[in-house]
Design an enzyme around this catalytic site. Structure first.
Site, PDB file in Angstrom:
ATOM      1  N   ASP A   1      -4.768  -7.268   5.925  1.00 23.58           N
ATOM      2  CA  ASP A   1      -6.018  -6.578   5.629  1.00 23.58           C
ATOM      3  C   ASP A   1      -7.113  -7.615   5.362  1.00 23.58           C
ATOM      4  O   ASP A   1      -8.215  -7.557   5.921  1.00 23.58           O
ATOM      5  CB  ASP A   1      -5.781  -5.699   4.387  1.00 23.58           C
ATOM      6  CG  ASP A   1      -6.884  -4.690   4.168  1.00 23.58           C
ATOM      7  OD1 ASP A   1      -7.830  -4.661   4.972  1.00 23.58           O
ATOM      8  OD2 ASP A   1      -6.806  -3.944   3.174  1.00 23.58           O
TER       9      ASP A   1
ATOM     10  N   LYS B   1       3.811 -15.288   1.336  1.00 19.69           N
ATOM     11  CA  LYS B   1       3.795 -16.132   0.138  1.00 19.69           C
ATOM     12  C   LYS B   1       5.238 -16.321  -0.315  1.00 19.69           C
ATOM     13  O   LYS B   1       5.626 -15.896  -1.410  1.00 19.69           O
ATOM     14  CB  LYS B   1       2.951 -15.463  -0.954  1.00 19.69           C
ATOM     15  CG  LYS B   1       1.471 -15.413  -0.644  1.00 19.69           C
ATOM     16  CD  LYS B   1       0.749 -16.694  -0.982  1.00 19.69           C
ATOM     17  CE  LYS B   1       0.610 -16.886  -2.475  1.00 19.69           C
ATOM     18  NZ  LYS B   1      -0.023 -18.188  -2.796  1.00 19.69           N
TER      19      LYS B   1
ATOM     20  N   TYR C   1       0.821  -1.217   0.000  1.00 19.64           N
ATOM     21  CA  TYR C   1       0.000   0.000   0.000  1.00 19.64           C
ATOM     22  C   TYR C   1       0.859   1.274   0.000  1.00 19.64           C
ATOM     23  O   TYR C   1       0.349   2.373  -0.196  1.00 19.64           O
ATOM     24  CB  TYR C   1      -0.939   0.028   1.211  1.00 19.64           C
ATOM     25  CG  TYR C   1      -1.977  -1.084   1.205  1.00 19.64           C
ATOM     26  CD1 TYR C   1      -2.391  -1.675   0.016  1.00 19.64           C
ATOM     27  CD2 TYR C   1      -2.555  -1.534   2.371  1.00 19.64           C
ATOM     28  CE1 TYR C   1      -3.337  -2.684   0.001  1.00 19.64           C
ATOM     29  CE2 TYR C   1      -3.504  -2.547   2.371  1.00 19.64           C
ATOM     30  CZ  TYR C   1      -3.883  -3.123   1.171  1.00 19.64           C
ATOM     31  OH  TYR C   1      -4.825  -4.121   1.162  1.00 19.64           O
TER      32      TYR C   1
ATOM     33  N   ASP D   1     -10.113  -9.260   8.222  1.00 23.25           N
ATOM     34  CA  ASP D   1     -11.547  -9.130   7.953  1.00 23.25           C
ATOM     35  C   ASP D   1     -12.212 -10.500   7.933  1.00 23.25           C
ATOM     36  O   ASP D   1     -13.337 -10.671   8.416  1.00 23.25           O
ATOM     37  CB  ASP D   1     -11.792  -8.423   6.614  1.00 23.25           C
ATOM     38  CG  ASP D   1     -11.832  -6.914   6.788  1.00 23.25           C
ATOM     39  OD1 ASP D   1     -11.528  -6.436   7.905  1.00 23.25           O
ATOM     40  OD2 ASP D   1     -12.167  -6.208   5.820  1.00 23.25           O
TER      41      ASP D   1
ATOM     42  N   ASP E   1      -2.350 -18.077   1.585  1.00 23.38           N
ATOM     43  CA  ASP E   1      -3.572 -18.648   1.002  1.00 23.38           C
ATOM     44  C   ASP E   1      -4.042 -19.848   1.817  1.00 23.38           C
ATOM     45  O   ASP E   1      -5.232 -20.016   2.087  1.00 23.38           O
ATOM     46  CB  ASP E   1      -3.384 -18.994  -0.484  1.00 23.38           C
ATOM     47  CG  ASP E   1      -2.116 -19.781  -0.759  1.00 23.38           C
ATOM     48  OD1 ASP E   1      -1.224 -19.818   0.103  1.00 23.38           O
ATOM     49  OD2 ASP E   1      -2.017 -20.375  -1.854  1.00 23.38           O
TER      50      ASP E   1
END
Ligand code: NAD
Length: 368
Positions: free
Chosen positions: A249, A192, A142, A253, A225
């Protein structure tokens, strides 16, 4: 010694309503537990824009930097939607996070037994769940450069850059290991590393910090993942999950929904420890200003109250008092009392924001 200082920024919409219940609870701890705070209040978001033409006045920023902890309600609302981006209410919150350098975002996902049926997962998968996601908050994709939309040949290309320095990984890893020591003593780090160099570095650095500084904490690594799958398959296997800004992020959630309502979710954002060992800290509910119910006495104050419990634990080293407050919330929920957001299909009468506050204060009294 001076009392620790708390700066309250209630903000907009339901912010002042839910914060009103928190200030009653702060007073209770002062009166009944000898835990007095020097509390001051100021404006943020739309409320600050209305008063000063900016969503965070410089003086408020200075007070936040000087406070031992900041408690924030929520910012934003339709009244401010048309404002220029530079003065939108959310800019006030972003400025606080940036100038306080709050690089470690703590999002607990805790499922109170009485609310297990609110989860979209089966009761036995989530009942008693208590995990903490530590998300790196000030770096990564970001913020990385280069970024933008560029011309390339006869088409455009959108670019963002995932970038982490070793020291950025080190400091958030320390924050996760410190936290694990106060909880279940387990950290699972997610990235990852199979497809991203930044993931390879992340894994190496987290392992190094573990081996050199926190060998007593159990550490595992997981591809993000797979982490997402495990979070909905068997979330109780985790204690602390450590991850970067982007994966954090999404995973936080996802974990939040394990527990049911937005009105229940607290958060903390921590920076580097000061000379006194106390980190810069901002505590806030995950929810926004809920303009659809603002001013109606319907808001659930529990997310904001549990944010104060986090402040007791992480800023003021009052873990037992934090547990006392969390147990009071749990007892009230177990008694069947609910604000409107927690009402099931079968209805029943919802209590108001202040009635929920009354009940939690009564449960605190009963804990003495
Ligand atoms: P929201 O979180 O404000 O509301 C989403 C839904 O959840 C609404 O139906 C609301 O009534 C309900 N809800 C939220 N908190 C609740 C509570 N404590 N008790 C009962 N019900 C609750 O999100 P939104 O509607 O997308 O955004 C509204 C405004 O808040 C926007 O201006 C947005 O930019 C802002 N916002 C601010 C923050 C923040 O301050 N950290 C976070 C998210 C959104």
């Amino acid at each position: 010694m001076a009392n620790p200082s708390l700066l309250i920024l209630a903000g907009d919409g339901i912010g002042p309503e839910v914060m009103g219940q928190v200030t009653r609870i702060i007073d209770w701890f002062g009166d009944k537990r000898g835990l007095a705070f020097d509390v001051s209040e100021d404006l943020v978001g739309g409320a600050a824009y209305d008063a000063h033409g900016t969503p965070l006045h410089d003086e408020t920023m200075a007070r936040a930097l000087a406070a031992d902890a900041v408690l924030l309600g929520a910012v934003g609302g339709p009244k401010y939607d048309a404002l220029d981006f530079s003065v939108k209410p959310e800019r006030g919150l972003l400025r606080l996070r940036k100038e306080m350098d709050l690089f470690s975002n703590l999002r607990p996902a805790q499922c109170f037994d009485a609310l297990a049926d609110f989860s979209s997962l089966k009761r036995d998968v989530v009942a008693g769940l208590d995990i903490m996601i530590v998300r790196e908050l000030t770096s990564g994709v970001y913020f990385g450069e280069p970024r933008g939309i560029f011309e390339e040949g006869n088409e455009r290309v959108g670019i963002n850059t995932q970038r982490y320095t070793e020291s950025e990984i080190e400091r958030v890893a320390r924050s996760a290991f410190e936290l694990a020591r106060r909880r279940g003593n387990k950290v699972c780090s997610m990235e990852k590393a199979n497809v991203m160099e930044s993931g390879i570095l992340w894994r190496e650095v987290v392992q190094k910090i573990h081996d050199t500084e926190y060998p007593d904490v159990e550490l595992s690594h997981m591809y993000a993942d797979n982490g997402a799958m495990q979070l909905v398959r068997a979330p109780k296997q985790f204690d602390v999950i450590l991850t970067d800004n982007l994966f954090g992020d999404i995973l936080s959630d996802c974990a939040a929904m394990l527990t049911g309502s937005l009105g229940m979710l607290p958060s903390a954002s921590l920076g580097a420890p000061d000379a006194n060992g106390r980190p810069k800290a901002l505590y806030e509910p995950v929810h926004g200003s809920a303009p659809d119910i603002a001013g109606q006495g319907k808001a659930n104050p529990i997310a904001c109250i549990l944010s104060f419990a986090m402040a007791l634990r992480y800023s003021f080293d009052q873990g037992d008092e934090a547990t006392r407050l969390e147990s009071a919330v749990e007892a009230v929920l177990a008694s069947g009392l609910r604000t409107a957001d927690l009402m099931g299909e079968d209805g029943g009468a919802a209590v108001s924001t202040s009635q929920m506050g009354d009940a939690i204060l009564a449960a605190l009294d009963a804990s003495l």
